[in-house]
Design a protein around this motif. Structure first.
Motif, PDB file in Angstrom:
ATOM      1  N   UNK A 265     -12.417  -2.671  -3.114  1.00 55.49           N
ATOM      2  CA  UNK A 265     -11.515  -1.727  -3.770  1.00 55.49           C
ATOM      3  C   UNK A 265     -12.240  -0.462  -4.217  1.00 55.49           C
ATOM      4  N   UNK A 266     -13.346  -0.668  -4.920  1.00 51.98           N
ATOM      5  CA  UNK A 266     -14.017   0.496  -5.492  1.00 51.98           C
ATOM      6  C   UNK A 266     -14.560   1.410  -4.410  1.00 51.98           C
ATOM      7  N   UNK A 267     -15.118   0.803  -3.351  1.00 51.44           N
ATOM      8  CA  UNK A 267     -15.605   1.618  -2.241  1.00 51.44           C
ATOM      9  C   UNK A 267     -14.484   2.482  -1.708  1.00 51.44           C
ATOM     10  N   UNK A 268     -13.328   1.861  -1.528  1.00 48.41           N
ATOM     11  CA  UNK A 268     -12.212   2.591  -0.950  1.00 48.41           C
ATOM     12  C   UNK A 268     -11.735   3.701  -1.874  1.00 48.41           C
ATOM     13  N   UNK A 269     -11.728   3.428  -3.164  1.00 45.88           N
ATOM     14  CA  UNK A 269     -11.253   4.448  -4.095  1.00 45.88           C
ATOM     15  C   UNK A 269     -12.231   5.618  -4.142  1.00 45.88           C
ATOM     16  N   UNK A 270     -13.512   5.316  -4.263  1.00 45.61           N
ATOM     17  CA  UNK A 270     -14.499   6.389  -4.411  1.00 45.61           C
ATOM     18  C   UNK A 270     -14.562   7.250  -3.153  1.00 45.61           C
ATOM     19  N   UNK A 271     -14.560   6.621  -1.995  1.00 47.85           N
ATOM     20  CA  UNK A 271     -14.738   7.385  -0.764  1.00 47.85           C
ATOM     21  C   UNK A 271     -13.408   7.729  -0.090  1.00 47.85           C
ATOM     22  N   UNK A 272     -12.308   7.534  -0.789  1.00 49.07           N
ATOM     23  CA  UNK A 272     -10.976   7.760  -0.213  1.00 49.07           C
ATOM     24  C   UNK A 272     -10.896   7.128   1.157  1.00 49.07           C
ATOM     25  N   UNK A 273     -11.440   5.935   1.275  1.00 46.06           N
ATOM     26  CA  UNK A 273     -11.494   5.253   2.562  1.00 46.06           C
ATOM     27  C   UNK A 273     -10.260   4.377   2.706  1.00 46.06           C
ATOM     28  N   UNK A 274      -9.553   4.473   3.839  1.00 49.01           N
ATOM     29  CA  UNK A 274      -8.361   3.629   3.958  1.00 49.01           C
ATOM     30  C   UNK A 274      -8.770   2.158   3.977  1.00 49.01           C
ATOM     31  N   UNK A 275      -7.994   1.298   3.351  1.00 50.98           N
ATOM     32  CA  UNK A 275      -8.379  -0.108   3.358  1.00 50.98           C
ATOM     33  C   UNK A 275      -7.422  -0.969   2.571  1.00 50.98           C
ATOM     34  N   UNK A 276      -7.658  -2.261   2.642  1.00 51.64           N
ATOM     35  CA  UNK A 276      -6.726  -3.211   2.037  1.00 51.64           C
ATOM     36  C   UNK A 276      -6.843  -3.285   0.525  1.00 51.64           C
ATOM     37  N   UNK A 277      -8.039  -3.040   0.004  1.00 53.64           N
ATOM     38  CA  UNK A 277      -8.239  -3.173  -1.432  1.00 53.64           C
ATOM     39  C   UNK A 277      -7.311  -2.254  -2.201  1.00 53.64           C
ATOM     40  N   UNK A 278      -7.253  -1.011  -1.771  1.00 52.93           N
ATOM     41  CA  UNK A 278      -6.409  -0.057  -2.481  1.00 52.93           C
ATOM     42  C   UNK A 278      -4.933  -0.391  -2.278  1.00 52.93           C
ATOM     43  N   UNK A 279      -4.595  -0.815  -1.064  1.00 48.76           N
ATOM     44  CA  UNK A 279      -3.209  -1.217  -0.799  1.00 48.76           C
ATOM     45  C   UNK A 279      -2.783  -2.315  -1.754  1.00 48.76           C
ATOM     46  N   UNK A 280      -3.724  -3.229  -1.987  1.00 50.10           N
ATOM     47  CA  UNK A 280      -3.421  -4.368  -2.861  1.00 50.10           C
ATOM     48  C   UNK A 280      -3.126  -3.883  -4.276  1.00 50.10           C
ATOM     49  N   UNK A 281      -3.993  -3.023  -4.794  1.00 51.24           N
ATOM     50  CA  UNK A 281      -3.787  -2.520  -6.154  1.00 51.24           C
ATOM     51  C   UNK A 281      -2.461  -1.778  -6.243  1.00 51.24           C
ATOM     52  N   UNK A 282      -2.219  -0.963  -5.229  1.00 47.46           N
ATOM     53  CA  UNK A 282      -0.982  -0.198  -5.198  1.00 47.46           C
ATOM     54  C   UNK A 282       0.230  -1.128  -5.173  1.00 47.46           C
ATOM     55  N   UNK A 283       0.113  -2.199  -4.400  1.00 53.11           N
ATOM     56  CA  UNK A 283       1.222  -3.146  -4.291  1.00 53.11           C
ATOM     57  C   UNK A 283       1.470  -3.814  -5.641  1.00 53.11           C
ATOM     58  N   UNK A 284       0.395  -4.167  -6.329  1.00 51.37           N
ATOM     59  CA  UNK A 284       0.563  -4.809  -7.632  1.00 51.37           C
ATOM     60  C   UNK A 284       1.218  -3.825  -8.595  1.00 51.37           C
TER      61      UNK A 284
END
Lengths: 556, 327
Positions: free
Chosen positions: B266-285
């Motif tokens: 999640x954090x990698x994706x947030x910091x680097x604006x990298x598309x990925x499942x971690x952020x999708x998950x947080x967004x979904x929650x």
């Protein structure tokens, strides 16, 4: 020796890997392509240009598609758009729109009254698409003898005008065959707006090219708009400071130092306090908040200047007692503002009001309810919304000073909103509804019509307040087409709000907006406030999209 | 064979429980999806829209048991439903936008970290007190002690913003066409370099320490002394004899981490604006998007189970003792 060789090896490896040739320069969009971000906070884009549903990509509702008219919320005036004029007939029972001639859809077909009819029939047939519930007051839509579109109302309901005028219009020829327009993602929009051609759509960026058949000659001056995906505010700010974004709606901390000072000639911002006003809502169904003097006392115990300082970094102002943000500037009544003395910070006066309301202090200085129980209450805020949390802390401290045992209650966003909707709270910090006139704003703060029973989820009027005095005023505004009389009534609403304090206004949210004039010009700002800067203001964004133009070559 | 069947039965049971839990959990959460979607607009949407949204999204009604049957049926057909926050996109389409990138970054970071860390651990364990052993562990522990978010932000600021060695965001240059060409792959590699590097740096210490401790335990054994007496080369002794035997604990933890790769960093994706499942998950929650949450949880659960099954099998190959009881 070995270590020295190892170091050389690593050095060489790094040089190859990162290489001088690989050095990333600042990402520069091609000339004429405006890069922007509207707060959509998403790491990846899903292709959805259905303007009739709220989950669509920016600017589907106003930018790809267009409405009949655009209300310029900064100037407080209507701009004719796909209609050139409109007016009331039959003593306010019919609203007639004269459509603009020569407008074409982006596929070259003419825009006609049939399209307007089709759109309104469509949202009637699929109530899920009727986001403004216009069919609650509409009876039928037809074409008049001179080609004008006639909206016949079930009853006179003048405030319905902005909802009809702002409805995005979709083409009959492209949409008639869509079986389920609710679940339609409209991947290749056919529209009348300035940007209709999807030039690029990837999961991390999309680009919309200009409409080849746009009805405003020579416009838009921009070739295309590009929207990169940012998962959060920090990443968007990095791009903004770096000069990659030409236009943005970011919250930027210490904006002068972080953003402007990096390039004072080109970096500009404008944060007018015209967003939704943030309120402290007191649940009027619970004792002692049914009492107006208790609500006013709560308000007097709040140091709004401190809130604006610690929670909002001076980006906004303390609200006056009307609660109106700068978006309603032309309606604001100085008399009503002067009457609203309960928004100043005066703990003594608060104490007097509480005493008078029968909430006496016990030996330890704690306020007691008339039945002798200790008055202790919690302020519900969303965990992680740091500006609100800090505001709630200031409020709690102020309330403690006047003897009320108040604590901040941090809730998860979903829980918070559920409790708010069901009226399951004592005090809560929340936003307010934005509308074109104060009528809409106050309707969701004090109209009896918006009061729902506890436990029934309510979209507004969470504090469940219905004003006796305001009811006839609301009713008359709904029937009044005369602007002079309307103004009188809108002022009357402000006076009633100031007298009854249904909810406690804290501060208006700023409408965040930044722009970079290195590549484009023509943005509004505080010195030249001709429209709202924030791309989140819809449909105001249409005004910007059709006005902003590339900077002349060579100009610096 | 009996051993494998037994394991399989265990995994089947675990999968069933996971699927059922996955059905129940979102339904126990407070709030509703239409409300969450409405709340995102913070007053910019007219309250009338809430009713319209409820009508459009309409969470499945009916008794729980019936919902469960439908859920199982759809699951068997690979139908995860429609996303709510991204209405009306199907869940699979939403998940698809991030799946590949997550596997690429989190997967390669894990493999690089594991291989490099284990190798370093073997060397450090073999030459205890050597330069590598005295410098690297404290240095890595020091770096690993930084909050990852802080570390990644700092590196992004230096390498991306100040020195401009790597791009600031995204998985490839905006507007580049995804294709199997050298330019595009190089572009992807350039974008993935820093995210992978930060994860490797942050996790390297763990792998190395684990391997080093296991090595130390093995080094005192008699078969190593015997091997040395036989005159086997140091390299062979260190890697084939000591290393192989010390590898087991690390392989087990690899199996566990492998499953979490899908959870995304999640954090990698947030910091680097990298598309990925971690952020999708947080967004979904955040937006009460049950269908997406369920889809992701199911994928993660199965990834964990499959990874562990693979590790089980792998372990029996690395160390025959683990299957000796059945043999």
């Amino acid at each position: 020796m070995i270590r020295a060789r190892f170091a050389t090896f690593i050095g060489a490896l790094l040089t190859i890997a990162l290489g001088a040739g690989c050095r990333s320069e600042r990402v520069e969009a091609p000339p004429g392509v405006l890069t922007l971000t509207a707060s959509q906070s998403q790491a990846t884009w899903i292709r959805n240009f259905n303007p009739l549903m709220p989950g669509c990509r920016w600017p589907s509702a106003a930018g790809i598609y267009e409405p009949l008219g655009v209300y310029n919320s900064v100037k407080g005036e209507w701009v004719p758009w796909l209609a050139t004029a409109w007016g009331w007939r039959d003593e306010g029972l019919t609203l007639a729109f004269t459509l603009r001639q020569g407008v074409q859809w982006s596929d070259g077909q003419p825009f006609t009254a049939a399209d307007v009819l089709f759109t309104f029939e469509l949202i009637k047939r699929f109530p899920a698409l009727d986001q403004k519930s216009v069919w609650k007051f509409l009876d039928q839509v037809s074409v008049g003898p001179e080609g004008e579109v006639l909206f016949k109302f079930k009853r006179v309901y003048v405030p319905g005008l902005p909802w009809i005028a702002h409805q995005p219009l979709v083409p009959k020829h492209a949409w008639a065959s869509i079986e389920d327009p609710v679940a339609f993602t409209n991947p290749n929009p056919v529209a009348t707006g300035p940007f209709t051609e999807v030039r690029l759509f990837q999961n991390q960026v999309y680009e919309l090219g200009k409409n080849p058949h746009y009805w405003q000659p020579g416009k838009p001056a921009i070739e295309a708009i590009r929207l990169p995906a940012f998962p959060g505010n920090d990443q968007a700010n990095l791009a903004l400071v770096d000069g990659e974004l030409d236009w943005a709606a970011n919250y930027v901390p210490a904006v002068e130092r972080v953003f402007v000072r990096k390039d004072p000639t080109h970096h500009h911002y404008w944060f007018p306090p015209m967003g939704s006003t943030v309120f402290l809502y007191a649940n009027t169904t619970r004792a002692p908040f049914g009492s107006v003097s208790v609500r006013k006392a709560l308000s007097l115990a709040i140091d709004r200047n401190l809130i604006v300082d610690v929670a909002m970094s001076h980006y906004t102002l303390p609200s006056d007692a009307t609660g109106l943000s700068a978006a309603y500037e032309k309606w604001r009544d100085p008399g009503a503002v002067a009457r609203g003395t309960w928004v100043r910070f005066d703990a003594e006066e608060a104490g007097r009001l509480l005493d008078a309301a029968g909430l006496k202090r016990d030996a330890k200085g704690q306020r007691l309810l008339p039945d002798g129980k200790k008055l202790s209450l919690s302020i519900a805020v969303v965990n992680g919304w740091s500006d609100w949390v800090r505001a709630a802390q200031v409020i709690a401290r102020g309330l403690k000073k006047v003897g009320i045992d108040a604590s901040v209650r941090l809730l998860d966003e979903g829980t918070w909103f559920q409790r708010l909707q069901q009226g399951d709270f004592e005090l809560a910090v929340g936003w307010s509804i934005e509308g074109v006139a104060p009528y809409e704003f106050y309707r969701w703060l004090m109209s009896r019509e918006t009061v729902l029973p506890l436990d029934t989820p309510a979209a507004g009027n969470w504090h469940r307040y219905g004003s006796e005095a305001a009811a006839p005023v609301f009713a008359e505004i709904e029937r009044t087409t005369d602007p002079v009389r309307e103004r009188e009534l809108e002022v009357r609403l402000q006076e009633i709000f100031v007298d009854e304090a249904p909810a406690i206004p804290l501060f208006p949210n700023p409408a965040w907006g930044e722009f970079n004039t290195r590549r484009f010009e023509g943005f509004p700002d505080a010195a030249n406030p001709w429209a709202a800067l924030s791309p989140n203001k819809m449909p105001d964004a249409l005004l910007m999209l059709t006005t902003v133009k590339p900077r002349a070559q060579g100009a610096r | 064979m009996k051993f494998l069947l037994k394991r399989l039965a265990f995994y089947g049971l675990a999968a069933f429980f996971a699927v059922t839990l996955n059905f129940l959990l979102p339904r126990l959460m407070p709030g509703d999806a239409a409300g969450a979607m409405f709340a995102r607009f913070q007053g910019r949407l007219s309250p009338e829209a809430l009713d319209a949204l409820r009508r459009a999204i309409g969470i499945a009604d009916g008794p729980l048991s019936l919902q469960y049957v439908h859920y199982l049926r759809d699951l068997l057909h690979g139908d995860f439903g429609i996303s709510i926050s991204q209405f009306p996109a199907p869940v699979l389409e939403v998940v698809w936008t991030g799946l590949g990138w997550t596997v690429l970054v989190a997967g390669s970071a894990l493999i690089i970290g594991f291989v490099l860390g284990t190798a370093l651990g073997i060397v450090a364990g073999w030459r205890r007190g050597g330069v590598l052993d005295s410098v690297l562990p404290p240095a890595l522990a020091f770096i690993g002690a930084f909050p990852y978010f802080w570390l990644a932000m700092g590196l992004l600021f230096l390498f991306g913003f100040e020195w401009r060695w790597v791009p600031l965001r995204h998985a490839y240059s905006d507007g580049a066409t995804p294709e199997w060409s050298f330019t595009f792959i190089a572009d992807v590699a350039r974008h993935a370099a820093l995210p992978i590097f930060t994860v490797v740096v942050a996790t390297l210490g763990g792998w190395m320490m684990g391997m080093r401790s296991a090595m130390v335990a093995v080094l005192g054994t008699e078969y190593l002394a015997l091997g040395r007496a036989k005159g086997l080369s140091t390299v062979r002794l260190a890697w084939r004899y000591a290393g192989r035997n010390a590898l087991l604990p690390n392989v087990t933890s690899l199996g566990m981490s492998l499953g979490f790769v899908l959870g995304g960093s999640l954090l990698t994706e947030v910091v680097f604006s990298y598309p990925g499942l971690g952020f999708l998950m947080v967004q979904a929650v955040r937006s009460q998007d049950f269908p997406v949450m369920q889809g992701l949880f199911i994928m993660i659960t199965f990834a964990v189970l499959i990874a562990n099954a693979v590790v089980d099998v792998l372990t029996t190959f690395i160390d025959p003792r683990t299957r000796s009881r059945e043999a």
